[in-house]
Design an enzyme around this catalytic site. Structure first.
Site, PDB file in Angstrom:
ATOM      1  N   GLY A 172     -14.149  -4.335  -5.151  1.00  0.00           N
ATOM      2  CA  GLY A 172     -12.777  -3.888  -4.906  1.00  0.00           C
ATOM      3  C   GLY A 172     -12.414  -3.967  -3.442  1.00  0.00           C
ATOM      4  O   GLY A 172     -13.129  -4.579  -2.653  1.00  0.00           O
ATOM      5  N   ASN A 173     -11.290  -3.363  -3.093  1.00  0.00           N
ATOM      6  CA  ASN A 173     -10.888  -3.334  -1.684  1.00  0.00           C
ATOM      7  C   ASN A 173     -10.176  -2.025  -1.387  1.00  0.00           C
ATOM      8  O   ASN A 173      -9.975  -1.206  -2.267  1.00  0.00           O
ATOM      9  CB  ASN A 173     -10.017  -4.552  -1.357  1.00  0.00           C
ATOM     10  CG  ASN A 173      -8.756  -4.576  -2.187  1.00  0.00           C
ATOM     11  OD1 ASN A 173      -7.892  -3.722  -2.042  1.00  0.00           O
ATOM     12  ND2 ASN A 173      -8.652  -5.549  -3.087  1.00  0.00           N
ATOM     13  N   ARG A 174      -9.792  -1.840  -0.138  1.00  0.00           N
ATOM     14  CA  ARG A 174      -9.325  -0.520   0.307  1.00  0.00           C
ATOM     15  C   ARG A 174      -7.810  -0.318   0.200  1.00  0.00           C
ATOM     16  O   ARG A 174      -7.284   0.650   0.713  1.00  0.00           O
ATOM     17  CB  ARG A 174      -9.765  -0.303   1.764  1.00  0.00           C
ATOM     18  CG  ARG A 174     -11.266  -0.208   1.911  1.00  0.00           C
ATOM     19  CD  ARG A 174     -11.646  -0.132   3.380  1.00  0.00           C
ATOM     20  NE  ARG A 174     -10.969   0.953   4.070  1.00  0.00           N
ATOM     21  CZ  ARG A 174     -10.756   1.008   5.377  1.00  0.00           C
ATOM     22  NH1 ARG A 174     -11.174   0.020   6.143  1.00  0.00           N
ATOM     23  NH2 ARG A 174     -10.137   2.025   5.921  1.00  0.00           N
TER      24      ARG A 174
END
Ligand code: CTP
Length: 412
Positions: A220-222
């Site tokens: 995933g990412n932020r």
């Protein structure tokens, strides 16, 4: 906001008329009223007779700090049925019942609120709340369409628990969301500017995709989704019909926005392409994973005793922004991308804009207090026509409005 000549600071506060019609959600109008008054809006409550069967006059009066106007026959010498509407900067009817929508659509004026709606020349917002059957009835839907055609802003009701045990579309949105919506409307300039996206359908993607490895893990990412949600909120406040494709965001759906929740890049692509078919603009604010695991493990991947982990094989995800830009779903559709860069921000941005062939690219520098999870942002919006618009550090709503200004300029 239009300039008004007022004598004292008290009088220069934005004047809001809060119309309350007779539905159970009238109690939520109290929370909206509290937010309006606490944030400095001079708020006059105009309840209908049936609203007062749900919430007493004393509550509205105490929360607004002024007498409540209920009747055209009170203080007749002050001509309240004309004065209240004429002097307002915003009228918001919350909750709006099927009955008040019908009366407003047909220009009936049999009480103070309906008179106020006919005399108001400022933006008028309706936040409907009713049972799903009433909302979906062709009579209500045609009344809503009529009001929207005339420039009124009708917030889509939320989906959820209704009075009693049933659930469905028709729920009053969170008072905070209605408040933010009203604030957005008030922050716009003239009446025409405030609703310059009326009749447009815009699609916004937000949040960050997650690519599952196994039932418990993902890549995933932020991205928090805040910028995309701000874009959706501000477009709705300017009158657009908005589809927000939200990937893994915890944020509540903004009032009046159709939210499609997705998880992976593939799901986001499908939802965005479907919504884009009749859209005037698509803004890709989501952080889409460029790669996904080549294989998904049906069972949880276990540590192997005394052995190094298997290398992770990744495959590319389709580039949705490039696809949207190259195969426009409609002639004249405006496509906007986002880019978060760490070095050579503008040069990399220009190259990305050319590579992806979008009309606008919002470039932000990734840094402390900016972009991910922050309330504020700073960006340069690059145009395919060579334009460069710097947006100084500030709230994400301000950047969003700038993006919509630039999009609106490019509409055929
Ligand atoms: N984007 C997309 N589909 C992808 C990846 C990104 O539509 N598979 C969109 C994002 O929503 C964003 C823009 O493309 O609007 C920029 O994404 P970015 O990941 O920065 O672009 P890349 O081409 O992957 O750039 P880089 O080489 O910096 O990774």
């Amino acid at each position: 906001m239009e300039q008004r000549q007022h004598g004292s600071p008290q009088e220069s506060r934005p004047r809001v008329v809060l119309g309350v019609s007779g539905g159970i959600a009238a109690y939520k109008a109290c929370e909206l009223l509290r937010r309006l008054t606490e944030s400095g809006h001079d708020t006059q409550v105009v309840p209908t007779a049936s609203a007062l069967r749900f919430v007493g006059e004393a509550t509205f009066s105490a929360l607004s700090g002024r007498p409540v106007s209920t009747d055209v026959w009170e203080s007749v010498h002050e001509v309240p049925h004309v004065r209240i509407g004429q002097s307002a900067d915003l009228v918001v009817v919350a909750p709006a019942t099927a009955d008040i929508l019908a009366k407003a659509a047909h220009g009936l004026a049999d009480d103070l609120l309906t008179n106020t709606l006919l005399t108001a020349r400022c933006p008028v917002v309706f936040a409907p709340a009713m049972h799903t059957e009433m909302w979906e009835h062709p009579a209500t839907q045609e009344n809503v369409a009529t009001l929207r055609r005339r420039g009124c802003l009708v917030i889509e009701p939320a989906v959820g628990r209704l009075t009693g045990a049933d659930t469905g579309k028709g729920r009053f949105p969170e008072p905070e969301a209605v408040f933010e919506f009203c604030r957005g409307v008030l922050a716009r300039g003239t009446a025409a500017e405030r609703t310059d996206l009326t009749g447009r359908h815009v699609v916004v993607s937000a949040g960050g995709t997650r690519e599952p490895l196994d039932p418990v893990r993902f890549l995933g990412n932020r991205s928090s989704g805040k910028q995309g949600f701000a874009l959706a909120r501000t477009a709705a406040a300017r009158g657009a019909r908005v589809t927000l494709v939200a990937a893994n965001s915890e944020l509540p759906g903004p009032a009046g926005v159709d939210v499609v929740r997705v998880g992976t890049a593939a799901q986001l692509r499908e939802a965005v392409l479907e919504a884009a078919a009749d859209a005037d603009a698509v803004v890709m604010a989501a952080a889409v994973a460029d790669f996904r695991p080549a294989a998904y493990a049906e069972g949880k991947i276990k540590k192997r005793k005394d052995a190094e982990p298997e290398p992770l094989e990744l495959v590319r995800n389709p580039d949705i922004l490039a696809e949207l830009s190259t195969d426009r779903a409609r002639a004249g559709q405006i496509v906007v991308g986002f880019a978060a860069e760490t070095d050579d921000v503008l040069a990399n941005g220009r190259a990305k804009l050319a590579r992806k062939r979008c009309d606008l690219l919002v470039v932000n520098e990734v840094g402390e207090g900016k972009t991910f999870g922050a309330e504020e942002n700073e960006a340069v919006v690059l145009g395919a026509d060579g334009s460069e618009t710097a947006v100084p550090y500030g709230p994400k709503d301000v950047l969003s409005d700038k993006v919509w200004d630039l999009v609106a300029l490019r509409f055929p």
